[in-house]
Write a protein that holds these residues in place. Structure first.
Motif, mmCIF file in Angstrom:
data_model
loop_
_atom_site.group_PDB
_atom_site.id
_atom_site.type_symbol
_atom_site.label_atom_id
_atom_site.label_comp_id
_atom_site.label_asym_id
_atom_site.label_seq_id
_atom_site.Cartn_x
_atom_site.Cartn_y
_atom_site.Cartn_z
ATOM 1 N N ALA A 230 37.240 16.628 -27.149
ATOM 2 C CA ALA A 230 38.095 17.022 -28.264
ATOM 3 C C ALA A 230 38.066 18.541 -28.408
ATOM 4 O O ALA A 230 37.240 19.230 -27.806
ATOM 5 N N VAL A 231 38.972 19.051 -29.236
ATOM 6 C CA VAL A 231 38.990 20.493 -29.498
ATOM 7 C C VAL A 231 37.685 20.868 -30.207
ATOM 8 O O VAL A 231 37.358 20.318 -31.260
ATOM 9 N N GLY A 232 36.937 21.781 -29.602
ATOM 10 C CA GLY A 232 35.642 22.162 -30.151
ATOM 11 C C GLY A 232 34.491 21.346 -29.613
ATOM 12 O O GLY A 232 33.334 21.603 -29.956
ATOM 13 N N GLY A 233 34.784 20.362 -28.772
ATOM 14 C CA GLY A 233 33.729 19.546 -28.175
ATOM 15 C C GLY A 233 33.432 19.925 -26.740
ATOM 16 O O GLY A 233 32.642 19.259 -26.065
ATOM 17 N N GLU A 234 34.046 21.001 -26.261
ATOM 18 C CA GLU A 234 33.897 21.395 -24.871
ATOM 19 C C GLU A 234 32.495 21.960 -24.624
ATOM 20 O O GLU A 234 31.912 22.607 -25.482
ATOM 21 N N GLY A 235 32.000 21.728 -23.442
ATOM 22 C CA GLY A 235 30.708 22.309 -23.093
ATOM 23 C C GLY A 235 29.984 21.492 -22.060
ATOM 24 O O GLY A 235 30.497 20.485 -21.540
ATOM 25 N N PHE A 236 28.760 21.929 -21.743
ATOM 26 C CA PHE A 236 27.966 21.251 -20.729
ATOM 27 C C PHE A 236 27.543 19.860 -21.184
ATOM 28 O O PHE A 236 27.238 19.629 -22.361
ATOM 29 N N VAL A 237 27.492 18.928 -20.234
ATOM 30 C CA VAL A 237 26.817 17.653 -20.456
ATOM 31 C C VAL A 237 25.324 17.936 -20.573
ATOM 32 O O VAL A 237 24.762 18.732 -19.806
ATOM 33 N N LEU A 238 24.688 17.302 -21.539
ATOM 34 C CA LEU A 238 23.272 17.583 -21.779
ATOM 35 C C LEU A 238 22.377 16.911 -20.739
ATOM 36 O O LEU A 238 22.795 15.973 -20.036
ATOM 37 N N ASP A 239 21.159 17.392 -20.649
ATOM 38 C CA ASP A 239 20.138 16.855 -19.752
ATOM 39 C C ASP A 239 19.553 15.600 -20.382
ATOM 40 O O ASP A 239 18.827 15.671 -21.380
ATOM 41 N N HIS A 240 19.866 14.447 -19.816
ATOM 42 C CA HIS A 240 19.416 13.172 -20.381
ATOM 43 C C HIS A 240 17.932 12.914 -20.154
ATOM 44 O O HIS A 240 17.413 11.884 -20.597
ATOM 45 N N MET A 241 17.252 13.824 -19.474
ATOM 46 C CA MET A 241 15.805 13.683 -19.268
ATOM 47 C C MET A 241 15.015 14.707 -20.066
ATOM 48 O O MET A 241 13.805 14.823 -19.913
ATOM 49 N N SER A 242 15.702 15.431 -20.934
ATOM 50 C CA SER A 242 15.068 16.491 -21.719
ATOM 51 C C SER A 242 15.094 16.134 -23.197
ATOM 52 O O SER A 242 16.162 15.980 -23.793
ATOM 53 N N ARG A 243 13.914 16.007 -23.801
ATOM 54 C CA ARG A 243 13.847 15.722 -25.230
ATOM 55 C C ARG A 243 14.448 16.877 -26.035
ATOM 56 O O ARG A 243 15.110 16.670 -27.054
ATOM 57 N N GLU A 244 14.265 18.084 -25.566
ATOM 58 C CA GLU A 244 14.809 19.239 -26.242
ATOM 59 C C GLU A 244 16.330 19.162 -26.319
ATOM 60 O O GLU A 244 16.939 19.495 -27.344
ATOM 61 N N ALA A 245 16.968 18.692 -25.229
ATOM 62 C CA ALA A 245 18.429 18.630 -25.200
ATOM 63 C C ALA A 245 18.967 17.590 -26.164
ATOM 64 O O ALA A 245 19.932 17.853 -26.900
ATOM 65 N N ILE A 246 18.374 16.404 -26.194
ATOM 66 C CA ILE A 246 18.906 15.381 -27.100
ATOM 67 C C ILE A 246 18.616 15.749 -28.544
ATOM 68 O O ILE A 246 19.429 15.497 -29.444
ATOM 69 N N ASP A 247 17.489 16.421 -28.808
ATOM 70 C CA ASP A 247 17.218 16.875 -30.171
ATOM 71 C C ASP A 247 18.261 17.890 -30.615
ATOM 72 O O ASP A 247 18.733 17.854 -31.761
ATOM 73 N N THR A 248 18.629 18.803 -29.723
ATOM 74 C CA THR A 248 19.682 19.765 -30.059
ATOM 75 C C THR A 248 20.974 19.051 -30.413
ATOM 76 O O THR A 248 21.654 19.377 -31.394
ATOM 77 N N HIS A 249 21.335 18.044 -29.624
ATOM 78 C CA HIS A 249 22.574 17.301 -29.862
ATOM 79 C C HIS A 249 22.520 16.567 -31.200
ATOM 80 O O HIS A 249 23.485 16.600 -31.981
ATOM 81 N N LEU A 250 21.412 15.914 -31.478
ATOM 82 C CA LEU A 250 21.311 15.133 -32.707
ATOM 83 C C LEU A 250 21.290 16.030 -33.937
ATOM 84 O O LEU A 250 21.889 15.696 -34.972
ATOM 85 N N GLN A 251 20.626 17.178 -33.832
ATOM 86 C CA GLN A 251 20.503 18.069 -34.983
ATOM 87 C C GLN A 251 21.793 18.826 -35.273
ATOM 88 O O GLN A 251 21.962 19.339 -36.382
ATOM 89 N N THR A 252 22.673 18.894 -34.299
ATOM 90 C CA THR A 252 23.956 19.585 -34.509
ATOM 91 C C THR A 252 25.077 18.560 -34.669
ATOM 92 O O THR A 252 25.568 18.332 -35.773
ATOM 93 N N VAL A 253 25.446 17.925 -33.584
ATOM 94 C CA VAL A 253 26.567 16.972 -33.621
ATOM 95 C C VAL A 253 26.235 15.741 -34.459
ATOM 96 O O VAL A 253 27.001 15.349 -35.351
ATOM 97 N N GLY A 254 25.095 15.090 -34.188
ATOM 98 C CA GLY A 254 24.756 13.864 -34.903
ATOM 99 C C GLY A 254 24.679 14.056 -36.401
ATOM 100 O O GLY A 254 25.302 13.322 -37.181
#
Length: 911
Positions: A230-254
């Motif tokens: 979507a508009v504003g959703g562009e960017g890298f796919v996160l590292d599914h083996m990195s706890r840091e990456a999923i935490d970033t996603h959850l704390q922002t997008v989620g």
């Protein structure tokens, strides 16, 4: 359910396996137990939570509250029980005059729209799920390069190397080696680790004696971008083996998205299938590998890269297991915990890449499948098997993903053909793919996703959607009753799959497509049994399967071998095919190989061992009785069996375009048999020894129990041809009411019933009302008058091998659906074989008027338009989608094919 001699009820098997593997015994109670009488009552009007759902695509998202409300009400009126909110790429440029504004993904304005949609859906009693990311897989602008999906970059260069390429942004050195050979073929035994060269001046010199190479291993990134963002959703796919990456996603997008659900959480948060292509590394991998596997991976990187040797396969196996551990612990579990913390559930498609295993399906609260490949390895059976093993009673599946391309071409019969395949794979919650948000400014027939069918009210045949969804609702509800009763378990050779991993290819499910062959699946299903997959970690959950099949397998863990032995000792039967397990899979496991060989030798001596899949049907027949006799159907019949405390339920489906007749022989010992109609909820007594016929793409629910049939159960009877001549309906008038995009055409008298035969009408999409009159006497007792259409025709299946998608290969006499009225009263709808309706209770003595409202698809209207031009859109937002199969569109035949008659039938009661 079939039971073999010596199997004492299954849960003893579970306890013995658990003891053998040092785990607590798992016992799953029968789910939702009810008496047969209660089932009959609820079957007539099953609860709304069994209704199908749709994935609702918000394009842009450019949405308005008025349109959101309108579409939610259309979903509800069509019989859908809920929707999943999914934001994807834009389809229109901002235009204030048209009220078009693409809201930035996860912005307060967009979140307010989520809140409004949740409130509107909840007010109608609908389920509301939320995709926790834009497009797929998860990622976006919040993910920096060092949290993006990782890969191991391998550079092999012949010495001398004159210039060292600079590391890309985010790349960090892992290790460097010198080895004898060429970049294509080098000797891993000669590999010697050296200092990673910092620059060109530090490159090693060439050895003049023989060819040498420099091997560089670099912690890099796939640089995969979020697909269909979507508009504003562009960017890298996160590292599914990195706890840091999923935490970033959850704390922002989620956290941002869930602000729209403060008053009430979504029913579930959703993650789509793992499509993180080439992701085989993460920054913490060397440290995690050493901690988990007990040795250092770095010195073995040349073997990991080159493969070929048994030692290299063991290293690759350990690497694959470590990847799976990290996906489970750093992606799946944090998401499940996040869902729990926010009072919702994690619905996950847990397959694909990176390396998820079947037992990882324990983590999400709502595992979900995808794909109608009922007689091949499939993600759907992968998921339903895990749910059967681990005690989850509801299996959802993304359904109709690639149905009858291009968009708008799919029909209600196509929907049934795929949904029935999903049902026999164990699905009991349909998630339709999908519903495109389609505002008034979208040119009719409206918006569509780039590669998916359209199931919204812009498709003309939506008038019969309530009948389609009612069918799906009844079947889904029935397949939630009791517990699953698949008799065969098939061991997935996951350790072999992980040993076959290679850089850039680390998917267990991709490897299974070659190890669990179509021939193997068809041999099991054709022998009259349904099947669950099981992996080595889940063997202790085999608490009800009387037969375990072990396909050709080389590697197995000691505890898994002991689990099979405990299963066999408790009475379970085992069939080995071809190569039998004999090797411990990992480097540190090698010490277990002698004990594995000892256990397996004892097992094989007391079990069935066959050479290949061709011998499998006979081997199965010798060990267990067929659960349902489908031998005569040659692979055209699928079924699912559920076991209740005092009944057995079978869903039986013809997956072919030709009628199939088979005997009503089941493994159930219950004496009373009944056919329960998912079309209208009626119940008819069945004869156990009487063959029955399923029409093309037909299906039935069979209920077997030990009680007597109550008064409401209809007695079986045949309707046989009468001596009264049929009434031919030939003088038709045709009215074209039009649709939003297709203009209304004038009423025609004595019209051709295939309206596309006329050049002026071939691009018409919408409703046509055919009317004809006839005279009739009042029906006599036992006499039935049926509205009868021409027979449909089976079409050759021309689907290219390996191409996604399916359709019903059938030329129906009604294209594509119809609602029939007699004398102004609605008789019923016609959207799948048999194309016949009983008019008896609606007939008047004297003059009668039949009206057949026929609906085609939106493809004709679309074919009459110039191709849609996305040049300006893609100039602004980039090329985020490519419309599938939209070139050279042609209208398809629409209307009624062949003669329409009123035929007389006479009741003949069966003995």
């Amino acid at each position: 359910m079939n039971r073999i001699a010596g199997v004492p009820g299954g849960r003893i098997v579970s306890a013995m396996l658990a003891a053998a593997m040092g785990m607590a015994a798992y016992t799953a109670p029968l789910q939702g137990q009810q008496s047969v009488d209660q089932l009959r009552r609820e079957f007539a009007n099953p609860p709304n939570d069994a209704r199908p759902m749709v994935r609702w695509w918000w394009f842009g998202p450019a949405v308005s509250k008025e349109e959101i409300s309108r579409e939610i009400h259309q979903m509800h009126e069509g019989g859908f029980g809920g929707f999943e909110l999914a934001s994807v790429y834009p389809l229109a440029l901002d235009d204030p005059q048209k009220g078009i504004r693409n809201l930035r993904y996860a912005s307060p304005e967009m979140v307010d729209m989520l809140r409004f949609a949740r409130e509107q859906g909840s007010a109608l009693g609908m389920r509301v799920d939320l995709t926790l990311g834009s497009g797929w897989p998860f990622g976006g602008p919040q993910i920096p390069i060092d949290q993006a999906a990782g890969r191991l970059k391998i550079v092999a260069a012949a010495l001398p190397v004159n210039q060292l390429s600079e590391l890309a942004e985010g790349d960090t050195p892992v290790a460097a080696f010198l080895a004898k050979g060429t970049p294509e073929h080098y000797d891993t035994a000669t590999a010697k680790q050296i200092q990673f060269p910092e620059n060109s001046s530090s490159l090693p010199a060439a050895n003049t004696g023989e060819p040498q190479i420099l091997l560089l291993f670099i912690n890099s990134h796939t640089r995969q971008m979020v697909k269909r963002a979507a508009v504003g959703g562009e960017g890298f796919v996160l590292d599914h083996m990195s706890r840091e990456a999923i935490d970033t996603h959850l704390q922002t997008v989620g956290d941002a998205l869930l602000k729209g659900f403060v008053d009430a959480p979504p029913y579930a948060i959703f993650s789509d299938s793992l499509e993180v292509y080439g992701s085989d590394w993460t920054r913490q991998l060397p440290e995690e590998f050493k901690k988990r596997r007990g040795y250092d991976l770095i010195p073995h990187l040349p073997e990991l890269a080159a493969g070929v040797t048994p030692e290299a396969e063991a290293i690759r196996h350990d690497w694959g297991v470590t990847l799976s551990d990290l996906v489970r612990e750093n992606y799946l579990k944090p998401l499940a915990d996040y869902a729990t913390a926010h009072h919702t559930r994690f619905r996950s498609q847990t397959y694909g890449s990176p390396a998820a295993t079947l037992s990882d399906e324990r983590i999400p609260q709502l595992p979900e499948g995808e794909g109608p490949q009922w007689d091949r390895f499939s993600f759907t059976r992968w998921t339903s098997s895990a749910n059967h093993l681990f005690g989850n009673n509801v299996t959802s599946a993304e359904t109709w993903t690639w149905l009858h391309s291009p968009a708008f071409r799919a029909t209600p019969l196509d929907m049934k053909a795929e949904a029935d395949r999903m049902f026999v794979e164990g699905v009991n919650q349909i998630i339709g793919h999908g519903w495109p948000y389609s505002p008034s400014y979208a040119t009719e027939p409206g918006y569509s996703l780039y590669a998916a069918a359209v199931f919204n009210a812009h498709n003309p045949w939506y008038a019969v959607m309530p009948d389609v969804t009612r069918y799906l609702q009844r079947v889904s509800w029935m397949l939630r009753q009791g517990e699953p009763a698949n008799d065969v378990a098939l061991l997935l050779p996951e350790d072999d799959a992980q040993a076959d991993f290679r850089p850039g290819h680390v998917s267990v499910t991709d490897e299974m497509k070659t190890k669990i062959t179509p021939a193997l699946m068809r041999a099991i299903l054709g022998s009259g049994h349904n099947v669950d997959y099981v992996d080595g970690s889940a063997l202790y959950d085999l608490h009800k399967h009387p037969l375990l099949i072990v396909p050709p397998t080389k590697r197995i863990r000691l505890k898994a071998a002991e689990g099979i032995a405990a299963y066999a000792k408790s009475g379970g039967k085992v069939i080995f095919i071809g190569t039998t397990p004999s090797v411990a899979p990992g480097v540190k496991d090698a010490k277990d190989t002698p004990e594995i060989q000892k256990v397996m030798a004892q097992l094989i001596s007391s079990s069935a061992h066959i050479s290949n899949e061709d011998e499998l049907p006979g081997a199965i027949d010798r060990l267990v009785r067929p659960d349902l006799d489908v031998h005569t159907a040659s692979g055209a019949i699928g079924f699912l069996h559920r076991h209740l405390q005092d009944a057995d339920v079978y869903f039986i489906a013809n997956v072919s375009s030709s009628p199939q007749t088979l005997p009503l022989h089941t493994g159930s010992t219950y004496t009373t048999a009944e056919w329960w109609s998912p079309e209208d909820g009626t119940v008819i007594a069945a004869e156990r020894e009487r063959p029955f016929t399923l029409e093309p793409y037909g299906s039935r629910l069979l209920v077997l129990h030990g009680g007597s049939a109550p008064a409401g159960v209809l007695k079986p009877k045949d309707l046989v041809a009468s001596t009264v001549a049929p009434i031919a309906l030939s003088h038709w008038s045709a009215e074209f009411p039009g649709s939003k995009g297709s203009p209304a055409l004038p009423t025609q008298t004595d019209a051709k019933t295939m309206w596309t035969d006329e050049a002026s009408e071939k691009f018409y999409s919408g409703e046509v009302r055919y009317r004809a009159g006839f005279r009739s006497a009042a029906p006599k007792t036992g006499e039935h008058l049926l509205l009868h259409f021409a027979e449909g025709k089976a079409l050759p299946d021309t689907q290219p091998e390996g191409r996604n998608g399916m359709r019903a290969w059938y030329d129906a006499p009604i294209r594509e659906a119809a609602v029939v009225f007699l004398n102004g009263e609605r008789v019923g709808s016609l959207w799948h074989p048999p194309y016949e309706l009983d008019l008896t209770k609606f007939i008047h003595a004297g003059e009668n008027t039949v009206e057949i409202r026929v609906y085609n698809t939106g493809i004709n209207e679309l074919a009459g338009q110039p191709p849609r031009d996305y040049t300006a859109l893609k100039a602004k937002y980039g090329d985020r989608f490519q419309m599938q199969d939209m070139e050279d569109l042609q209208p398809v035949p629409s209307g009624i094919s062949g003669p329409v008659q009123i035929v007389y039938r006479t009741e003949r009661s069966l003995p």
